[in-house]
Design a protein around this motif. Structure first.
Motif, PDB file in Angstrom:
ATOM      1  N   LEU A  87       0.862  -1.187   0.000  1.00  0.00           N
ATOM      2  CA  LEU A  87       0.000   0.000   0.000  1.00  0.00           C
ATOM      3  C   LEU A  87       0.895   1.232   0.000  1.00  0.00           C
ATOM      4  O   LEU A  87       1.706   1.414   0.912  1.00  0.00           O
ATOM      5  CB  LEU A  87      -0.909   0.017   1.237  1.00  0.00           C
ATOM      6  N   VAL A  88       0.750   2.064  -1.021  1.00  0.00           N
ATOM      7  CA  VAL A  88       1.572   3.267  -1.142  1.00  0.00           C
ATOM      8  C   VAL A  88       0.848   4.468  -0.531  1.00  0.00           C
ATOM      9  O   VAL A  88      -0.239   4.848  -0.976  1.00  0.00           O
ATOM     10  CB  VAL A  88       1.910   3.555  -2.617  1.00  0.00           C
ATOM     11  N   GLU A  89       1.425   4.993   0.527  1.00  0.00           N
ATOM     12  CA  GLU A  89       0.940   6.205   1.196  1.00  0.00           C
ATOM     13  C   GLU A  89      -0.554   6.184   1.527  1.00  0.00           C
ATOM     14  O   GLU A  89      -1.292   7.131   1.212  1.00  0.00           O
ATOM     15  CB  GLU A  89       1.266   7.440   0.345  1.00  0.00           C
ATOM     16  N   PRO A  90      -1.048   5.116   2.153  1.00  0.00           N
ATOM     17  CA  PRO A  90      -2.461   5.114   2.558  1.00  0.00           C
ATOM     18  C   PRO A  90      -2.708   6.181   3.619  1.00  0.00           C
ATOM     19  O   PRO A  90      -1.861   6.441   4.469  1.00  0.00           O
ATOM     20  CB  PRO A  90      -2.658   3.703   3.123  1.00  0.00           C
ATOM     21  N   LYS A  91      -3.884   6.795   3.562  1.00  0.00           N
ATOM     22  CA  LYS A  91      -4.206   7.883   4.490  1.00  0.00           C
ATOM     23  C   LYS A  91      -5.283   7.498   5.507  1.00  0.00           C
ATOM     24  O   LYS A  91      -5.422   8.156   6.540  1.00  0.00           O
ATOM     25  CB  LYS A  91      -4.674   9.112   3.700  1.00  0.00           C
ATOM     26  N   VAL A  92      -6.072   6.484   5.192  1.00  0.00           N
ATOM     27  CA  VAL A  92      -7.201   6.114   6.055  1.00  0.00           C
ATOM     28  C   VAL A  92      -6.861   4.813   6.799  1.00  0.00           C
ATOM     29  O   VAL A  92      -6.733   3.760   6.167  1.00  0.00           O
ATOM     30  CB  VAL A  92      -8.481   5.926   5.212  1.00  0.00           C
ATOM     31  N   PRO A  93      -6.728   4.856   8.120  1.00  0.00           N
ATOM     32  CA  PRO A  93      -6.352   3.649   8.862  1.00  0.00           C
ATOM     33  C   PRO A  93      -7.341   2.512   8.710  1.00  0.00           C
ATOM     34  O   PRO A  93      -6.964   1.343   8.697  1.00  0.00           O
ATOM     35  CB  PRO A  93      -6.267   4.131  10.319  1.00  0.00           C
ATOM     36  N   SER A 152       9.980   4.428   0.261  1.00  0.00           N
ATOM     37  CA  SER A 152       9.661   4.717  -1.133  1.00  0.00           C
ATOM     38  C   SER A 152       9.376   3.432  -1.891  1.00  0.00           C
ATOM     39  O   SER A 152       9.738   2.336  -1.436  1.00  0.00           O
ATOM     40  CB  SER A 152      10.827   5.452  -1.804  1.00  0.00           C
ATOM     41  N   LEU A 153       8.758   3.576  -3.053  1.00  0.00           N
ATOM     42  CA  LEU A 153       8.504   2.417  -3.903  1.00  0.00           C
ATOM     43  C   LEU A 153       9.810   1.877  -4.471  1.00  0.00           C
ATOM     44  O   LEU A 153       9.923   0.679  -4.734  1.00  0.00           O
ATOM     45  CB  LEU A 153       7.540   2.795  -5.033  1.00  0.00           C
ATOM     46  N   VAL A 164      10.994  -0.722  -2.206  1.00  0.00           N
ATOM     47  CA  VAL A 164      10.240  -1.962  -2.406  1.00  0.00           C
ATOM     48  C   VAL A 164      10.792  -2.712  -3.608  1.00  0.00           C
ATOM     49  O   VAL A 164      10.958  -3.936  -3.582  1.00  0.00           O
ATOM     50  CB  VAL A 164       8.739  -1.656  -2.610  1.00  0.00           C
ATOM     51  N   ARG A 165      11.092  -1.975  -4.666  1.00  0.00           N
ATOM     52  CA  ARG A 165      11.641  -2.570  -5.884  1.00  0.00           C
ATOM     53  C   ARG A 165      12.895  -3.387  -5.586  1.00  0.00           C
ATOM     54  O   ARG A 165      13.127  -4.442  -6.188  1.00  0.00           O
ATOM     55  CB  ARG A 165      11.958  -1.440  -6.865  1.00  0.00           C
ATOM     56  N   ALA A 166      13.693  -2.934  -4.644  1.00  0.00           N
ATOM     57  CA  ALA A 166      14.926  -3.636  -4.297  1.00  0.00           C
ATOM     58  C   ALA A 166      14.660  -4.971  -3.620  1.00  0.00           C
ATOM     59  O   ALA A 166      15.503  -5.866  -3.657  1.00  0.00           O
ATOM     60  CB  ALA A 166      15.790  -2.754  -3.398  1.00  0.00           C
ATOM     61  N   ASP A 167      13.482  -5.140  -3.002  1.00  0.00           N
ATOM     62  CA  ASP A 167      13.152  -6.375  -2.282  1.00  0.00           C
ATOM     63  C   ASP A 167      12.222  -7.290  -3.062  1.00  0.00           C
ATOM     64  O   ASP A 167      11.858  -8.365  -2.570  1.00  0.00           O
ATOM     65  CB  ASP A 167      12.501  -6.040  -0.931  1.00  0.00           C
ATOM     66  N   SER A 178       1.238   7.038  -9.474  1.00  0.00           N
ATOM     67  CA  SER A 178       1.600   7.990 -10.514  1.00  0.00           C
ATOM     68  C   SER A 178       2.045   7.242 -11.767  1.00  0.00           C
ATOM     69  O   SER A 178       2.346   6.040 -11.727  1.00  0.00           O
ATOM     70  CB  SER A 178       2.733   8.897 -10.031  1.00  0.00           C
ATOM     71  N   ASN A 179       2.098   7.952 -12.883  1.00  0.00           N
ATOM     72  CA  ASN A 179       2.577   7.340 -14.121  1.00  0.00           C
ATOM     73  C   ASN A 179       4.016   6.858 -13.977  1.00  0.00           C
ATOM     74  O   ASN A 179       4.384   5.809 -14.516  1.00  0.00           O
ATOM     75  CB  ASN A 179       2.475   8.341 -15.274  1.00  0.00           C
ATOM     76  N   GLU A 180       4.824   7.607 -13.240  1.00  0.00           N
ATOM     77  CA  GLU A 180       6.212   7.202 -13.028  1.00  0.00           C
ATOM     78  C   GLU A 180       6.293   5.914 -12.202  1.00  0.00           C
ATOM     79  O   GLU A 180       7.115   5.033 -12.482  1.00  0.00           O
ATOM     80  CB  GLU A 180       6.989   8.327 -12.331  1.00  0.00           C
ATOM     81  N   GLU A 181       5.440   5.817 -11.193  1.00  0.00           N
ATOM     82  CA  GLU A 181       5.435   4.603 -10.368  1.00  0.00           C
ATOM     83  C   GLU A 181       4.969   3.396 -11.172  1.00  0.00           C
ATOM     84  O   GLU A 181       5.523   2.308 -11.053  1.00  0.00           O
ATOM     85  CB  GLU A 181       4.545   4.826  -9.146  1.00  0.00           C
TER      86      GLU A 181
END
Length: 225
Positions: free
Chosen positions: A7-13, A63-64, A67-70, A120-123
């Motif tokens: 989950l990338v930057e979730p705001k709602v617990p 950062s994502l 995550v990419r490294a793992d 995002s498009n970059e992600e």
């Protein structure tokens, strides 16, 4: 193969709690969170209801890219095709693709974006594959907890091997790295359509195809030498 839900930057617990509960009920145990601490809030635990162990074991990333490294295989989720990838795979198609990986992938990661704007498009461009859930209407879209539940259900038939890290894994990642070196030496430039197409199709290969291409690359490298 192991599969993590990211989950990338979730705001709602409550959404994170719902995601943890979905993973628990469908037999998954890896929940990774990028740049957020909302899983520590009481509301996440209230909704998790019986899956507190999933929340307690959350792996946090800054950062994502970290995550990419793992992850050998990074799979982005998107509500629509707004990225450079040619294909948007359904959860059912994704289940088949992952099931064909055999022992060539040790760790796969399925990435979900922010509640308000997704990835995002970059992600998405940094992901090896992109998947989306077909909807009858564009809006209202699924919320984060619902999306995780649908994917957890669709992928619940996968065979996840807890001992995968000790097996002969990582062949897919090795092949990707190998082609990134070999193709330019064959005058296939990294910005060419052929190069991009080759790397985009690479994640679709089954385990036997990966092994075959390793052999083919080895023969080409010997011939070049």
């Amino acid at each position: 193969m192991q599969l993590a839900f990211v989950l990338v930057e979730p705001k709602v617990p409550e959404n994170v709690g719902a995601a943890a509960r979905a993973l628990k009920t469908m037999g998954f145990g890896q929940l990774w969170i990028v740049n957020s601490q909302v899983h520590r809030e009481p509301a996440a635990g209230w909704v998790a209801h019986g899956s507190d162990d999933i929340l307690a074991a959350v792996r946090a990333y800054d950062s994502l890219e970290a995550v990419r490294a793992d992850a050998d295989l990074l799979i982005g989720t998107s509500a629509k095709a707004r990225h450079g990838k040619r294909e948007l795979y359904t959860p059912k198609a994704l289940q088949v693709l992952l099931g064909n990986k055999g022992d060539t992938v040790a760790q796969a990661a399925l990435v979900f974006g922010r509640e308000d704007r997704g990835l995002s498009n970059e992600e998405l461009a940094s992901c090896d594959l992109v998947t989306g859930i077909p909807l009858a209407v564009s809006y209202p879209s699924l919320n984060l907890g619902q999306a995780v539940m649908l994917y957890a259900y669709a992928l619940s038939g996968l065979r996840l091997d807890a001992a995968a890290e000790t097996a002969a894994v990582g062949q897919w990642t090795a092949l990707r790295d190998r082609l990134q070196v070999l193709l330019p030496s064959l005058d296939v430039a990294p910005d060419s359509k052929l190069y991009q197409w080759a790397l985009e199709r690479l994640p679709l290969l089954a385990d036997k195809d990966v092994r075959f291409l390793h052999t083919l690359c080895q023969n080409i490298e010997k011939k070049m030498r």
